[in-house]
Scaffold this active site. Structure first.
Site, PDB file in Angstrom:
ATOM      1  NE  ARG A 147      21.351 -17.830  16.535  1.00  0.00           N
ATOM      2  CZ  ARG A 147      21.978 -18.209  15.422  1.00  0.00           C
ATOM      3  NH1 ARG A 147      21.729 -17.603  14.282  1.00  0.00           N
ATOM      4  NH2 ARG A 147      22.854 -19.196  15.445  1.00  0.00           N
ATOM      5  CE1 TYR A 159      22.075 -21.482  11.206  1.00  0.00           C
ATOM      6  CE2 TYR A 159      20.585 -20.995  13.013  1.00  0.00           C
ATOM      7  CZ  TYR A 159      21.583 -20.607  12.159  1.00  0.00           C
ATOM      8  OH  TYR A 159      22.120 -19.369  12.262  1.00  0.00           O
ATOM      9  CG  ASP A 212      18.061 -18.146  12.419  1.00  0.00           C
ATOM     10  OD1 ASP A 212      17.097 -18.355  11.655  1.00  0.00           O
ATOM     11  OD2 ASP A 212      19.178 -17.771  12.035  1.00  0.00           O
ATOM     12  CG  HIS A 214      18.772 -21.242   9.335  1.00  0.00           C
ATOM     13  ND1 HIS A 214      19.499 -21.849   8.345  1.00  0.00           N
ATOM     14  CD2 HIS A 214      19.437 -20.110   9.647  1.00  0.00           C
ATOM     15  CE1 HIS A 214      20.564 -21.121   8.087  1.00  0.00           C
ATOM     16  NE2 HIS A 214      20.558 -20.054   8.856  1.00  0.00           N
ATOM     17  CD  GLU A 238      17.832 -14.735  12.325  1.00  0.00           C
ATOM     18  OE1 GLU A 238      18.097 -14.480  13.518  1.00  0.00           O
ATOM     19  OE2 GLU A 238      18.710 -14.992  11.490  1.00  0.00           O
ATOM     20  CD  GLU A 264      20.399 -15.356   7.910  1.00  0.00           C
ATOM     21  OE1 GLU A 264      20.308 -14.951   9.075  1.00  0.00           O
ATOM     22  OE2 GLU A 264      20.964 -16.412   7.598  1.00  0.00           O
ATOM     23  NE  ARG A 285      18.542 -11.634  11.111  1.00  0.00           N
ATOM     24  CZ  ARG A 285      19.828 -11.681  11.446  1.00  0.00           C
ATOM     25  NH1 ARG A 285      20.433 -10.640  11.960  1.00  0.00           N
ATOM     26  NH2 ARG A 285      20.509 -12.797  11.281  1.00  0.00           N
ATOM     27  CD  GLU A 341      23.753 -13.095  13.388  1.00  0.00           C
ATOM     28  OE1 GLU A 341      23.522 -12.631  12.260  1.00  0.00           O
ATOM     29  OE2 GLU A 341      23.617 -14.289  13.673  1.00  0.00           O
ATOM     30  CD1 TRP A 404      21.022 -26.966   7.090  1.00  0.00           C
ATOM     31  CD2 TRP A 404      21.822 -24.892   6.765  1.00  0.00           C
ATOM     32  NE1 TRP A 404      21.945 -26.715   8.067  1.00  0.00           N
ATOM     33  CE2 TRP A 404      22.451 -25.445   7.893  1.00  0.00           C
ATOM     34  CE3 TRP A 404      22.150 -23.587   6.379  1.00  0.00           C
ATOM     35  CZ2 TRP A 404      23.402 -24.752   8.650  1.00  0.00           C
ATOM     36  CZ3 TRP A 404      23.094 -22.905   7.123  1.00  0.00           C
ATOM     37  CH2 TRP A 404      23.719 -23.484   8.255  1.00  0.00           C
TER      38      TRP A 404
HETATM   39  O1  KDG Z   1      26.244 -18.002   5.540  1.00  0.00           O
HETATM   40  C1  KDG Z   1      25.023 -18.265   6.168  1.00  0.00           C
HETATM   41  C2  KDG Z   1      25.151 -18.186   7.655  1.00  0.00           C
HETATM   42  O2  KDG Z   1      25.785 -16.984   7.995  1.00  0.00           O
HETATM   43  C3  KDG Z   1      23.801 -18.245   8.323  1.00  0.00           C
HETATM   44  O3  KDG Z   1      23.388 -19.570   8.364  1.00  0.00           O
HETATM   45  C4  KDG Z   1      23.857 -17.666   9.709  1.00  0.00           C
HETATM   46  O4  KDG Z   1      21.450 -17.702   9.953  1.00  0.00           O
HETATM   47  C5  KDG Z   1      22.528 -17.217  10.256  1.00  0.00           C
HETATM   48  C6  KDG Z   1      22.538 -16.131  11.226  1.00  0.00           C
HETATM   49  O5  KDG Z   1      21.455 -15.707  11.604  1.00  0.00           O
HETATM   50  O6  KDG Z   1      23.618 -15.696  11.594  1.00  0.00           O
HETATM   51 MG    MG Z   2      19.834 -16.345  10.567  1.00  0.00          MG
END
Ligand code: KDG
Ligand code: MG
Length: 404
Positions: A147, A159, A212, A214, A238, A264, A285, A341, A404
């Site tokens: 990634r 991020y 990602d 985010h 992602e 996630e 995810r 991951e 975020w």
């Molecule tokens: O707790 C949140 C984090 O694990 C996250 O920000 C990590 O986006 C993330 C990832 O893809 O691992």
């Molecule tokens: Mg993520």
């Protein structure tokens, strides 16, 4: 068999982890991960005050029934706190059942569907040169999928790229207050295609590259980014938009062939329903730890398989080795495995949680220890008590709070 003791171990060997330990009258123990990054103590209270007293006396073999009892019986359903609590119970019960059978968990999930579990690692850099070094470092560690995240020109923090102190060490929080990061979507959208171009130019066409976003883009911005990245064939994009609104993915999907991964922060099947049935995503995810455990996540993956959607469990450092072990067993067993991951854990965390799973040549192996294959050193855990820590908060340059 009966559960005779249920207790929580909260420890911070570098970061906070919440672990459930169940003990049976036959002396078997089971572990479950209940870590919810930045909201750990809410899950502790949910379990301690409302769930653990119900577990003592139950037959640990009745996993499905216990899950339904805790989920339906609470009346108030879903949500990250509830589902992290349920996940810990579910995994601890699977751990006990597999130990009672003398088998590694994956054998109870149908056995291995593959020989090994491909993992992706994180490469981060304040700028492109640092990112290229970071990709090189991941490849040297054996990773075969990476990634890529970089800082964005003009922004102080982004991020995936840690703020660092004067010694270059990552600063994750300021005591009980989250760090504040800054954000500019236009600058980001201009920058990311150039990052992919530079990484492809250095490492060639074959290396699977993930990215990602985010949750920071609107659907039309995500569609634009997906299109702009198509020439570089990303493995996936992602969390391109906040996914509370599943409809948003229709628009993104309509405009781009870049594969999409999401989930996630999801905690139940219902968060995914139309994403799966309308084939709006390519990878689901969710982690065992945040989705209510192995029991519901197995059902989700089997359902997603009917739509050619693959698993890709969240595996950052805030999933403890207990949650990671459960993930690797499930990864090995499900037919529609996509990728896992895996960021590893600090040396101290690996001492607190000794585990049977291993990482070699970019792949994870669950090991053959009965159960999930994790042992918790409670004495060492107690020497590292909980310390408040939060994820950062994001603000636009005019001060507006952003995702975020
Ligand atoms: O707790 C949140 C984090 O694990 C996250 O920000 C990590 O986006 C993330 C990832 O893809 O691992
Ligand atoms: Mg993520």
């Amino acid at each position: 068999m009966k559960i005779v003791d249920a207790k929580l171990v909260v420890t911070s060997p570098g970061r906070n982890f919440v672990t459930l330990k169940l003990t049976t009258d036959e002396g078997l123990t089971g572990l479950g991960d209940a870590t919810l990054n930045g909201r750990e103590l809410a899950v502790v209270s949910y379990l301690d005050d409302h769930v653990l007293p119900l577990l003592v006396g139950l037959d640990p073999h009745r996993i499905e029934d216990t899950w339904q009892y805790l989920y339906r019986g609470a009346y108030w359903r879903r949500g990250p706190v509830t589902m992290a609590a349920l996940a810990a119970v579910d995994v601890a019960l699977w751990d006990i059942k597999a130990k009672a059978a003398g088998l590694p968990l994956y054998q109870l999930l149908g056995g291995a569907s593959r020989d090994r579990v491909r993992a992706y690692g994180h490469a981060n850099g304040a700028g492109v040169p640092e990112l290229l070094d970071s990709v090189r470092a991941r490849l040297a560690e054996g990773y075969q999928a990476v990634r890529i995240q970089t800082g964005v020109p003009g922004l102080k923090a982004v991020y995936g790229v840690h703020t660092t102190d004067e010694h270059g060490a990552a600063v994750l929080h300021q005591g009980a207050r989250p760090l504040v990061e800054d954000w500019d979507t236009d600058a980001y959208l201009r920058h990311v295609p150039a990052v992919f171009e530079a990484v492809r130019a250095e490492f060639g066409d074959e290396l699977p590259l993930l990215h990602d976003a985010h949750h920071r883009l609107t659907p039309i911005q995500a569609a634009r980014l997906g299109k702009d990245l198509e020439p570089y064939r990303p493995f996936w994009l992602e969390d391109c938009t906040p996914a509370e609104n599943q409809d948003a993915f229709r628009l993104i999907r309509h405009h781009t062939t870049t594969p999409l991964a999401v989930g996630e922060v999801f905690n139940s099947f219902h968060d995914y329903q139309s994403l799966i049935t309308e084939r709006l995503i390519d990878y689901a995810r969710s982690a065992v730890t945040h989705f209510g455990g192995v029991t519901p996540l197995r059902k989700l993956f089997d359902f997603a398989a009917q739509y050619q959607i693959k698993s890709a469990m969240h595996g950052p450092e805030d999933i403890s080795p207990v949650g990671m072990a459960a993930a690797v067993h499930l990864d090995l067993a499900v037919h529609n495995f996509g990728i896992q991951e895996y960021s590893g854990h600090s040396a101290l965390t690996e001492e607190v949680f000794r585990h049977a799973y291993t990482f070699t040549d970019g792949h994870l192996y669950p090991g053959e220890a009965p159960g999930i294959g994790v042992e918790l050193d409670e004495e060492l855990a107690a020497a590292h008590p909980y310390a408040p820590a939060y994820l950062p908060v994001n603000r636009l340059q005019d001060g507006t709070v952003h995702d975020w």
